[in-house]
Design a protein around this motif. Structure first.
Motif, PDB file in Angstrom:
ATOM      1  N   PRO A  77       0.808  -1.230   0.000  1.00 48.45           N
ATOM      2  CA  PRO A  77       0.000   0.000   0.000  1.00 48.45           C
ATOM      3  C   PRO A  77       0.835   1.272   0.000  1.00 48.45           C
ATOM      4  O   PRO A  77       0.395   2.314  -0.479  1.00 48.45           O
ATOM      5  N   MET A  78       2.071   1.210   0.511  1.00 48.75           N
ATOM      6  CA  MET A  78       2.912   2.400   0.559  1.00 48.75           C
ATOM      7  C   MET A  78       3.393   2.817  -0.831  1.00 48.75           C
ATOM      8  O   MET A  78       3.687   3.993  -1.066  1.00 48.75           O
ATOM      9  N   ILE A  79       3.500   1.859  -1.757  1.00 47.72           N
ATOM     10  CA  ILE A  79       3.890   2.207  -3.124  1.00 47.72           C
ATOM     11  C   ILE A  79       2.816   3.082  -3.758  1.00 47.72           C
ATOM     12  O   ILE A  79       3.097   4.130  -4.355  1.00 47.72           O
ATOM     13  N   LEU A  80       1.555   2.669  -3.633  1.00 48.15           N
ATOM     14  CA  LEU A  80       0.448   3.460  -4.184  1.00 48.15           C
ATOM     15  C   LEU A  80       0.367   4.815  -3.495  1.00 48.15           C
ATOM     16  O   LEU A  80       0.174   5.852  -4.160  1.00 48.15           O
ATOM     17  N   ARG A  81       0.521   4.843  -2.169  1.00 49.47           N
ATOM     18  CA  ARG A  81       0.474   6.101  -1.437  1.00 49.47           C
ATOM     19  C   ARG A  81       1.627   7.017  -1.868  1.00 49.47           C
ATOM     20  O   ARG A  81       1.452   8.224  -2.034  1.00 49.47           O
ATOM     21  N   GLY A  82       2.810   6.440  -2.072  1.00 49.60           N
ATOM     22  CA  GLY A  82       3.944   7.220  -2.537  1.00 49.60           C
ATOM     23  C   GLY A  82       3.706   7.807  -3.922  1.00 49.60           C
ATOM     24  O   GLY A  82       4.064   8.956  -4.197  1.00 49.60           O
ATOM     25  N   TYR A  83       3.073   7.015  -4.795  1.00 49.47           N
ATOM     26  CA  TYR A  83       2.723   7.509  -6.127  1.00 49.47           C
ATOM     27  C   TYR A  83       1.768   8.693  -6.032  1.00 49.47           C
ATOM     28  O   TYR A  83       1.945   9.716  -6.716  1.00 49.47           O
ATOM     29  N   LEU A  84       0.753   8.574  -5.210  1.00 55.46           N
ATOM     30  CA  LEU A  84      -0.239   9.644  -5.082  1.00 55.46           C
ATOM     31  C   LEU A  84       0.397  10.924  -4.544  1.00 55.46           C
ATOM     32  O   LEU A  84       0.105  12.030  -5.026  1.00 55.46           O
ATOM     33  N   ASN A  85       1.260  10.781  -3.547  1.00 57.39           N
ATOM     34  CA  ASN A  85       1.932  11.968  -2.989  1.00 57.39           C
ATOM     35  C   ASN A  85       2.856  12.614  -4.014  1.00 57.39           C
ATOM     36  O   ASN A  85       2.915  13.845  -4.125  1.00 57.39           O
ATOM     37  N   THR A  86       3.579  11.790  -4.780  1.00 51.68           N
ATOM     38  CA  THR A  86       4.468  12.333  -5.806  1.00 51.68           C
ATOM     39  C   THR A  86       3.669  12.999  -6.917  1.00 51.68           C
ATOM     40  O   THR A  86       4.075  14.058  -7.431  1.00 51.68           O
ATOM     41  N   LEU A  87       2.542  12.414  -7.304  1.00 48.27           N
ATOM     42  CA  LEU A  87       1.693  13.034  -8.326  1.00 48.27           C
ATOM     43  C   LEU A  87       1.147  14.372  -7.850  1.00 48.27           C
ATOM     44  O   LEU A  87       1.033  15.328  -8.631  1.00 48.27           O
ATOM     45  N   PHE A  88       0.829  14.467  -6.565  1.00 47.87           N
ATOM     46  CA  PHE A  88       0.376  15.751  -6.019  1.00 47.87           C
ATOM     47  C   PHE A  88       1.484  16.794  -6.137  1.00 47.87           C
ATOM     48  O   PHE A  88       1.235  17.946  -6.551  1.00 47.87           O
ATOM     49  N   LEU A  89       2.707  16.400  -5.789  1.00 49.51           N
ATOM     50  CA  LEU A  89       3.830  17.331  -5.888  1.00 49.51           C
ATOM     51  C   LEU A  89       4.067  17.755  -7.338  1.00 49.51           C
ATOM     52  O   LEU A  89       4.432  18.907  -7.604  1.00 49.51           O
ATOM     53  N   LEU A  90       3.855  16.834  -8.281  1.00 48.21           N
ATOM     54  CA  LEU A  90       4.056  17.157  -9.688  1.00 48.21           C
ATOM     55  C   LEU A  90       2.947  18.039 -10.240  1.00 48.21           C
ATOM     56  O   LEU A  90       3.202  19.081 -10.856  1.00 48.21           O
ATOM     57  N   LEU A  91       1.698  17.623 -10.025  1.00 48.09           N
ATOM     58  CA  LEU A  91       0.565  18.320 -10.634  1.00 48.09           C
ATOM     59  C   LEU A  91       0.311  19.686 -10.001  1.00 48.09           C
ATOM     60  O   LEU A  91      -0.247  20.576 -10.653  1.00 48.09           O
ATOM     61  N   VAL A  92       0.697  19.843  -8.741  1.00 48.66           N
ATOM     62  CA  VAL A  92       0.509  21.127  -8.071  1.00 48.66           C
ATOM     63  C   VAL A  92       1.813  21.926  -8.064  1.00 48.66           C
ATOM     64  O   VAL A  92       1.825  23.130  -8.349  1.00 48.66           O
ATOM     65  N   GLY A  93       2.925  21.263  -7.766  1.00 45.69           N
ATOM     66  CA  GLY A  93       4.187  21.971  -7.616  1.00 45.69           C
ATOM     67  C   GLY A  93       4.786  22.474  -8.914  1.00 45.69           C
ATOM     68  O   GLY A  93       5.237  23.622  -8.989  1.00 45.69           O
ATOM     69  N   VAL A  94       4.799  21.636  -9.964  1.00 42.53           N
ATOM     70  CA  VAL A  94       5.434  22.040 -11.215  1.00 42.53           C
ATOM     71  C   VAL A  94       4.734  23.241 -11.855  1.00 42.53           C
ATOM     72  O   VAL A  94       5.420  24.177 -12.306  1.00 42.53           O
ATOM     73  N   PRO A  95       3.383  23.296 -11.936  1.00 40.68           N
ATOM     74  CA  PRO A  95       2.758  24.525 -12.452  1.00 40.68           C
ATOM     75  C   PRO A  95       3.130  25.768 -11.643  1.00 40.68           C
ATOM     76  O   PRO A  95       3.335  26.844 -12.223  1.00 40.68           O
ATOM     77  N   ILE A  96       3.214  25.626 -10.314  1.00 38.34           N
ATOM     78  CA  ILE A  96       3.638  26.764  -9.489  1.00 38.34           C
ATOM     79  C   ILE A  96       5.078  27.146  -9.828  1.00 38.34           C
ATOM     80  O   ILE A  96       5.414  28.337  -9.941  1.00 38.34           O
ATOM     81  N   ASN A  97       5.945  26.143 -10.020  1.00 44.36           N
ATOM     82  CA  ASN A  97       7.329  26.411 -10.412  1.00 44.36           C
ATOM     83  C   ASN A  97       7.389  27.206 -11.717  1.00 44.36           C
ATOM     84  O   ASN A  97       8.128  28.192 -11.832  1.00 44.36           O
ATOM     85  N   ILE A  98       6.613  26.776 -12.706  1.00 45.65           N
ATOM     86  CA  ILE A  98       6.644  27.420 -14.016  1.00 45.65           C
ATOM     87  C   ILE A  98       6.114  28.851 -13.925  1.00 45.65           C
ATOM     88  O   ILE A  98       6.705  29.790 -14.488  1.00 45.65           O
ATOM     89  N   ILE A  99       5.033  29.046 -13.205  1.00 49.42           N
ATOM     90  CA  ILE A  99       4.431  30.386 -13.097  1.00 49.42           C
ATOM     91  C   ILE A  99       5.383  31.342 -12.379  1.00 49.42           C
ATOM     92  O   ILE A  99       5.649  32.459 -12.854  1.00 49.42           O
ATOM     93  N   MET A 100       5.909  30.926 -11.228  1.00 46.61           N
ATOM     94  CA  MET A 100       6.781  31.809 -10.461  1.00 46.61           C
ATOM     95  C   MET A 100       8.095  32.083 -11.199  1.00 46.61           C
ATOM     96  O   MET A 100       8.599  33.215 -11.188  1.00 46.61           O
ATOM     97  N   THR A 101       8.644  31.061 -11.850  1.00 46.88           N
ATOM     98  CA  THR A 101       9.879  31.269 -12.609  1.00 46.88           C
ATOM     99  C   THR A 101       9.639  32.191 -13.798  1.00 46.88           C
ATOM    100  O   THR A 101      10.483  33.036 -14.113  1.00 46.88           O
ATOM    101  N   SER A 102       8.481  32.069 -14.441  1.00 52.27           N
ATOM    102  CA  SER A 102       8.145  32.943 -15.574  1.00 52.27           C
ATOM    103  C   SER A 102       8.017  34.394 -15.125  1.00 52.27           C
ATOM    104  O   SER A 102       8.503  35.312 -15.800  1.00 52.27           O
TER     105      SER A 102
END
Length: 300
Positions: A77-102
């Motif tokens: 179950p920790m593999i799936l939970r790790g995937y979900l947490n990483t996807l949250f960091l990607l889907l939320v964090g990367v757009p914020i990274n792009i906007i702030m860097t721009s």
């Protein structure tokens, strides 16, 4: 009758031919050296655990094709939970990274900016010096950002190196376009989102790749500020499995004599599960990668 144009063939010297053969041979060897470890892990993950422990030398094909390791990995179950947490960091964090860097890159790319040089020097200073790990952690603690995924997003919104690359790319856009928009009454927000960003798709794709790979592979600060296992991203789970030999939840029920061999297969399968998704992203941004990197190269 029209004359047929014949392509001119440049006759290369013997030294040039020898160099070409050596160059291709050397680069082929380097490619194989880089690819083989990944290939070995992939083949080992599909191999029978008992046959794998008895095998020595090169591994070009699976030894007894077996999917038990992947079955056990996905039952954790920790593999799936790790995937979900990483996807949250990607889907939320990367757009914020792009906007702030721009936003930062656009500000620094404009010519008539008050105190632009001191600001740029202060930003570049952070590439080489920082306050240190402990003060950084204490700041996060005072801001109540420890033990939360937002603590892995907000403090890392802008990477200085990426900011410099994007700034240089924005500076390559002709000033006449910006000036024409300003004459028409366009605000800086309008110029950024209607002119600059649409003309910078290549560098944005490169930034998505840079920030995405960095977020996917990051584990240090996650292991430092997160205390609840349910918040661990995938790489922290992978680290536990590989370095701390924590495969008990996936090898439960196996005989004691088979535990070591099963653990080895599980480790290889876990590496593949954590690696394949980010490898699948690269082909979609490959056509922009070289162009974006060259456009955003630091110039004198």
């Amino acid at each position: 009758m029209a004359k047929k144009e014949k392509a001119l063939k440049v006759k290369r010297s013997r030294g040039e031919r020898i160099f070409t053969v050596f160059n291709y041979t050397f680069l082929t060897a380097v490619i194989l050296l880089c690819i083989y470890p990944v290939w070995y892990v992939a083949m080992a993950s599909f191999s029978d655990s008992n046959m794998l422990t008895q095998h020595t030398g090169l591994l070009l094909l699976p030894k007894g094709f077996n999917l038990d390791a992947y079955t056990k990995v996905f039952k954790n179950p920790m593999i799936l939970r790790g995937y979900l947490n990483t996807l949250f960091l990607l889907l939320v964090g990367v757009p914020i990274n792009i906007i702030m860097t721009s936003l930062g890159a656009y500000f620094l790319s404009r010519k008539r900016v008050l105190f632009k040089k001191p600001i740029m020097i202060a930003i570049m200073f952070t590439m080489f010096f920082s306050g240190g790990m402990i003060p950084f952690y204490l700041n996060l603690k005072e801001l109540h950002m420890t033990n939360t995924l937002w603590g892995l997003i907000i403090p890392f919104m802008i990477n200085t190196y990426n900011l410099v690359i994007m700034k240089t790319a924005f500076e390559s856009i002709p000033d006449s376009l910006i000036e024409a928009a300003q004459i028409d009454g366009a605000s800086h927000w309008k110029i950024l989102f209607s002119i600059v960003l649409p003309l910078s798709k290549a560098i944005i794709a490169v930034m998505v790749l840079y920030y995405g790979v960095s977020t996917w592979n990051s584990w240090f600060w996650a292991s430092a500020i997160l205390r609840e296992r349910q918040l661990y991203p995938l790489q922290v789970i992978l680290r536990e499995i590989l370095l701390q030999n924590d495969v008990t939840s996936m090898s439960a029920g196996a005989a004691a004599t088979d535990a070591e061999s099963i653990a080895m297969s599980i480790k290889y399968a876990t590496i593949m599960v954590a690696t394949i998704p980010i490898l699948c992203v690269y082909p979609f941004v490959q056509k922009y990668f070289t162009k974006g990197t060259m456009v955003g190269a630091v110039k004198e």
